[in-house]
Design a protein around this motif. Structure first.
Motif, PDB file in Angstrom:
ATOM      1  N   VAL A  21     -18.181 116.217  24.587  1.00 24.69           N
ATOM      2  CA  VAL A  21     -19.648 116.083  24.587  1.00 24.69           C
ATOM      3  C   VAL A  21     -20.171 115.366  25.822  1.00 24.69           C
ATOM      4  N   SER A  22     -19.305 114.667  26.535  1.00 20.77           N
ATOM      5  CA  SER A  22     -19.757 113.959  27.735  1.00 20.77           C
ATOM      6  C   SER A  22     -19.425 114.696  29.025  1.00 20.77           C
ATOM      7  N   ASN A  23     -18.708 115.817  28.919  1.00 23.45           N
ATOM      8  CA  ASN A  23     -18.295 116.571  30.099  1.00 23.45           C
ATOM      9  C   ASN A  23     -19.484 117.349  30.687  1.00 23.45           C
ATOM     10  N   GLY A  24     -20.025 116.837  31.775  1.00 18.84           N
ATOM     11  CA  GLY A  24     -21.133 117.508  32.444  1.00 18.84           C
ATOM     12  C   GLY A  24     -22.481 117.312  31.779  1.00 18.84           C
ATOM     13  N   THR A  25     -22.569 116.392  30.840  1.00 19.63           N
ATOM     14  CA  THR A  25     -23.839 116.152  30.150  1.00 19.63           C
ATOM     15  C   THR A  25     -24.486 114.860  30.643  1.00 19.63           C
ATOM     16  N   ASP A  26     -25.767 114.726  30.373  1.00 20.95           N
ATOM     17  CA  ASP A  26     -26.483 113.505  30.742  1.00 20.95           C
ATOM     18  C   ASP A  26     -27.119 112.841  29.525  1.00 20.95           C
ATOM     19  N   GLY A  27     -26.597 113.136  28.353  1.00 23.63           N
ATOM     20  CA  GLY A  27     -27.064 112.536  27.111  1.00 23.63           C
ATOM     21  C   GLY A  27     -26.290 113.121  25.946  1.00 23.63           C
ATOM     22  N   VAL A  28     -26.182 112.351  24.857  1.00 24.05           N
ATOM     23  CA  VAL A  28     -25.466 112.815  23.671  1.00 24.05           C
ATOM     24  C   VAL A  28     -26.268 112.475  22.422  1.00 24.05           C
ATOM     25  N   HIS A  29     -26.411 113.457  21.548  1.00 24.28           N
ATOM     26  CA  HIS A  29     -27.115 113.270  20.277  1.00 24.28           C
ATOM     27  C   HIS A  29     -26.114 113.244  19.132  1.00 24.28           C
ATOM     28  N   LEU A  30     -26.283 112.305  18.207  1.00 23.11           N
ATOM     29  CA  LEU A  30     -25.474 112.241  16.991  1.00 23.11           C
ATOM     30  C   LEU A  30     -26.293 112.752  15.820  1.00 23.11           C
ATOM     31  N   SER A  31     -25.772 113.762  15.133  1.00 23.21           N
ATOM     32  CA  SER A  31     -26.409 114.275  13.923  1.00 23.21           C
ATOM     33  C   SER A  31     -25.429 114.064  12.771  1.00 23.21           C
ATOM     34  N   LEU A  32     -25.699 113.063  11.945  1.00 21.62           N
ATOM     35  CA  LEU A  32     -24.746 112.679  10.899  1.00 21.62           C
ATOM     36  C   LEU A  32     -25.305 112.995   9.518  1.00 21.62           C
ATOM     37  N   ASP A  33     -24.628 113.922   8.851  1.00 23.79           N
ATOM     38  CA  ASP A  33     -24.940 114.291   7.480  1.00 23.79           C
ATOM     39  C   ASP A  33     -24.042 113.454   6.572  1.00 23.79           C
ATOM     40  N   LEU A  34     -24.635 112.753   5.625  1.00 24.16           N
ATOM     41  CA  LEU A  34     -23.837 111.874   4.764  1.00 24.16           C
ATOM     42  C   LEU A  34     -22.842 112.644   3.917  1.00 24.16           C
ATOM     43  N   ASP A  35     -23.005 113.972   3.788  1.00 24.01           N
ATOM     44  CA  ASP A  35     -21.993 114.715   3.033  1.00 24.01           C
ATOM     45  C   ASP A  35     -20.717 114.926   3.848  1.00 24.01           C
ATOM     46  N   GLY A  36     -20.720 114.473   5.103  1.00 22.21           N
ATOM     47  CA  GLY A  36     -19.491 114.463   5.872  1.00 22.21           C
ATOM     48  C   GLY A  36     -18.466 113.508   5.272  1.00 22.21           C
ATOM     49  N   LEU A  37     -18.977 112.460   4.607  1.00 23.17           N
ATOM     50  CA  LEU A  37     -18.094 111.528   3.928  1.00 23.17           C
ATOM     51  C   LEU A  37     -17.644 112.105   2.591  1.00 23.17           C
ATOM     52  N   ASP A  38     -16.546 111.601   2.088  1.00 23.23           N
ATOM     53  CA  ASP A  38     -16.083 112.006   0.766  1.00 23.23           C
ATOM     54  C   ASP A  38     -17.094 111.552  -0.286  1.00 23.23           C
ATOM     55  N   PRO A  39     -17.351 112.371  -1.306  1.00 26.40           N
ATOM     56  CA  PRO A  39     -18.311 112.005  -2.353  1.00 26.40           C
ATOM     57  C   PRO A  39     -17.977 110.694  -3.065  1.00 26.40           C
ATOM     58  N   HIS A  40     -16.721 110.288  -3.035  1.00 18.96           N
ATOM     59  CA  HIS A  40     -16.341 109.002  -3.630  1.00 18.96           C
ATOM     60  C   HIS A  40     -17.049 107.853  -2.916  1.00 18.96           C
ATOM     61  N   ASP A  41     -17.257 107.995  -1.602  1.00 16.41           N
ATOM     62  CA  ASP A  41     -17.899 106.953  -0.815  1.00 16.41           C
ATOM     63  C   ASP A  41     -19.392 107.178  -0.633  1.00 16.41           C
ATOM     64  N   ALA A  42     -19.824 108.439  -0.685  1.00 19.16           N
ATOM     65  CA  ALA A  42     -21.236 108.775  -0.503  1.00 19.16           C
ATOM     66  C   ALA A  42     -21.641 109.809  -1.561  1.00 19.16           C
ATOM     67  N   PRO A  43     -21.866 109.363  -2.798  1.00 18.93           N
ATOM     68  CA  PRO A  43     -22.156 110.300  -3.887  1.00 18.93           C
ATOM     69  C   PRO A  43     -23.560 110.892  -3.860  1.00 18.93           C
ATOM     70  N   GLY A  44     -24.496 110.230  -3.189  1.00 21.47           N
ATOM     71  CA  GLY A  44     -25.891 110.655  -3.238  1.00 21.47           C
ATOM     72  C   GLY A  44     -26.257 111.665  -2.176  1.00 21.47           C
ATOM     73  N   VAL A  45     -25.637 112.851  -2.235  1.00 20.54           N
ATOM     74  CA  VAL A  45     -25.949 113.942  -1.313  1.00 20.54           C
ATOM     75  C   VAL A  45     -26.112 115.234  -2.112  1.00 20.54           C
ATOM     76  N   GLY A  46     -26.845 116.181  -1.548  1.00 21.98           N
ATOM     77  CA  GLY A  46     -27.155 117.407  -2.281  1.00 21.98           C
ATOM     78  C   GLY A  46     -26.043 118.416  -2.343  1.00 21.98           C
ATOM     79  N   THR A  47     -25.169 118.427  -1.332  1.00 24.57           N
ATOM     80  CA  THR A  47     -24.085 119.414  -1.278  1.00 24.57           C
ATOM     81  C   THR A  47     -22.751 118.714  -1.048  1.00 24.57           C
ATOM     82  N   PRO A  48     -22.287 117.938  -2.029  1.00 25.13           N
ATOM     83  CA  PRO A  48     -21.034 117.205  -1.861  1.00 25.13           C
ATOM     84  C   PRO A  48     -19.830 118.138  -1.831  1.00 25.13           C
ATOM     85  N   VAL A  49     -18.845 117.794  -1.007  1.00 23.94           N
ATOM     86  CA  VAL A  49     -17.606 118.560  -0.920  1.00 23.94           C
ATOM     87  C   VAL A  49     -16.449 117.560  -0.950  1.00 23.94           C
TER      88      VAL A  49
END
Length: 300
Positions: free
Chosen positions: A215-243
């Motif tokens: 993400v830093s190769n040839g770029t001049d900025g980086v954006h983080l887009s973090l969906d809480l369902d990326g975490l395991d539902p055991h740690d983040a249960p309050g999401v609409g599409t848990p996996v």
């Protein structure tokens, strides 16, 4: 962070998803003391409140393959302008969702200020569907595709330019549920995806170090887009599409800590917190803890 001025913007969007409640995500994250956390870390924090978002009951769903397209486009346009204005003021935009469709506006606004922007997409899903490939028609499964210039013109051409980002500058971390159309697109475009299999085998530290190079190769900025369902539902249960089988709480903190040490972030969003499905605001507290780590919080 090189930029110690942070502006918080809430986007109570739930038009992009089928399950109600994610519109309360920004309030839940605020209730978990996000502003206080950042202030304690030495940041100058301004909270602009929430953008106005229509409720689904007030509007017709429209096209079944692109539900609430008109309304989401209007909110995305306003969010793009808001993020653009925050960046013009020399401040760091921290956007609180809401469902992941808000990334369409966030990335469009941020990309206006970079010749080439990298994106870290921390998510159980690829969000690479279009109206033609989506099994549900829910636009929260399409924002990364839109940002890459794929999808409905109303969304793709937001701000008058496309694409907002390029596939060689995008990394997806934590994926474990991809639709067939997304798999095809990943292969065709050469998008780097670190699945849970990769994280298990390589370890989060190696994954993040490789991701940062991309993400830093040839770029001049980086954006983080973090969906809480990326975490395991055991740690983040309050999401609409848990996996099940997701990134652990500790692995997520390590990822954010490594990202903080790299000091390359220029914008960020935390999305898909659904208090209705949560346990004592636990997922919002996790979001705030991760925000603390990515903004430089350490044990010692």
């Amino acid at each position: 962070m090189k930029n110690n001025k942070v502006t918080i913007v809430g986007v109570p969007m739930d038009l992009g998803a089928d399950r109600r409640g994610v519109d309360m995500g920004p309030s839940a994250i605020r209730y978990a003391s996000v502003k206080e956390k950042l202030t304690q870390l030495g940041y100058e924090v301004s909270d602009q409140g929430n953008l106005s978002v229509p409720t689904p009951e007030s509007y017709d769903v429209g096209e079944k393959q692109l539900k609430y397209l008109r309304e989401i486009t209007l909110v995305s346009d306003e969010l793009m302008r808001t993020v653009d204005a925050v960046k013009q003021e020399g401040r760091f935009p921290l956007i609180l969702g809401g469902d992941h469709s808000i990334a369409i506006g966030t990335i469009a606004g941020a990309a206006k200020h970079h010749q080439r922007m990298g994106v870290i997409w921390f998510d159980a899903h690829g969000d690479l569907n279009t109206g033609e490939t989506s099994p549900s028609g829910n636009i929260h499964g399409m924002p990364l595709a839109v940002s890459l210039g794929l999808g409905h013109p109303d969304l793709v051409d937001l701000g008058g330019f496309a694409p907002k980002v390029h596939p060689e500058n995008v990394v997806i971390i934590g994926a474990r549920q991809l639709d067939e159309g997304e798999r095809v697109l990943i292969r065709e475009r050469g998008i780097k995806v670190y699945t849970m299999h990769d994280i298990d085998r390589m370890g989060m530290a190696t994954v993040m170090n490789e991701a940062l190079e991309i993400v830093s190769n040839g770029t001049d900025g980086v954006h983080l887009s973090l969906d809480l369902d990326g975490l395991d539902p055991h740690d983040a249960p309050g999401v609409g599409t848990p996996v099940s089988g997701g990134v652990t709480y500790r692995e997520s903190h390590l990822a954010m800590e490594i990202l903080a040490e790299a000091d390359i972030l220029t914008s960020a969003e935390f999305v898909e917190v659904n208090p209705i499905l949560d346990q004592s605001n636990r997922t919002a507290k996790v979001a705030v803890a991760l925000i603390g780590s990515v903004f430089g919080e350490k044990v010692l």
